[in-house]
Write an enzyme that holds these catalytic residues in place. Sequence first.
Site, PDB file in Angstrom:
ATOM      1  CG  ASN A  89      34.161 -16.731  18.441  1.00 25.77           C
ATOM      2  OD1 ASN A  89      33.893 -16.221  17.317  1.00 25.77           O
ATOM      3  ND2 ASN A  89      35.701 -16.548  18.906  1.00 25.77           N
ATOM      4  CG  HIS A 106      26.790 -13.016  17.685  1.00 29.06           C
ATOM      5  ND1 HIS A 106      27.641 -12.995  16.815  1.00 29.06           N
ATOM      6  CD2 HIS A 106      26.294 -11.804  17.793  1.00 29.06           C
ATOM      7  CE1 HIS A 106      27.722 -11.872  16.081  1.00 29.06           C
ATOM      8  NE2 HIS A 106      26.562 -11.162  16.768  1.00 29.06           N
ATOM      9  CG  ASN A 198      41.418 -10.767  11.207  1.00 31.87           C
ATOM     10  OD1 ASN A 198      40.978 -11.395  12.069  1.00 31.87           O
ATOM     11  ND2 ASN A 198      41.200 -10.548   9.807  1.00 31.87           N
ATOM     12  CB  ALA A 216      44.618 -15.755  16.666  1.00 34.77           C
TER      13      ALA A 216
END
Length: 230
Positions: A89, A106, A198, A216
């Site tokens: 994220n 990322h 998940n 979550a």
Amino acid sequence: MGNIVILTGAGISAESGLGTFRDEGGLWAQHRIEDVATPEGFSRDPELVHRFYNARRAQASEATPNAAHEALARLEAEHKGNVLIVTQNVDGLHQKAGSKNVTHMHGQLDQALCHSCEHRWPAPLVMRKTDTCPNCASPTTRPDIVWFGEIPYQMEKISEALSKADVFVSIGTSGEVYPAANFVAEADYFGAHTVELNLEPSSGASRFSECRFGPATQVVPDWVTEELAR
Ligand code: APR
Ligand code: ZN
């Protein structure tokens, strides 16, 4: 005791109001990846790409961490061994929740990058193609985000952590994008206990020793409480 490595994806931020990518109506249903998340797309139309990230940056700056982010910060503060969050994220919610040991593989929405001199600085809320680099003054600034076709950040550090992990937990990721989707295999190879938390089974679910499904904000705090009570 023991080293815990946690991989997080867009699903951990869904209950903070930030869209995921591949769920119904997700970001990749609204935008073409090749237009907004590739170097080619950026050189073709930088303003379009800046608009995409300016919108996500504005949304992320307003978002607050949820109980899942907070539970991971509690785990880092209270667990005797090392806790590393490797996040796909770019929304900064792990830091906002108080986590310190976070690797953004990322990149980050709140950081800008100059692709002439590699200088990095805090991104303004709105970035434009005419912005110039505060270091070399070239008009070659971009969001500090890893696009498709580019190498994710800190891969050495991540592989090193996976080779020493006693527990590897994957939270809120579809397991569709490599290299992150292969972390479970690396951790398993080195003998880690692997857990998937998940909303529903990811495409890699069968590779985990343990899976728990649900939102979550429910499954992560429950798992953290059990882990701290061990
Ligand atoms: N709680 C837990 N999991 C959830 C929730 C929730 N409330 N809502 C959605 N999920 C799960 C979905 O079931 C899905 O498995 O989160 C996952 C989101 O998957 P993606 O949208 O593919 O997001 P992610 O896995 O983070 O994508 C990986 O792809 O596009 C690139 O760079 C981008 O970092 C991103 C990478
Ligand atoms: Zn520069």
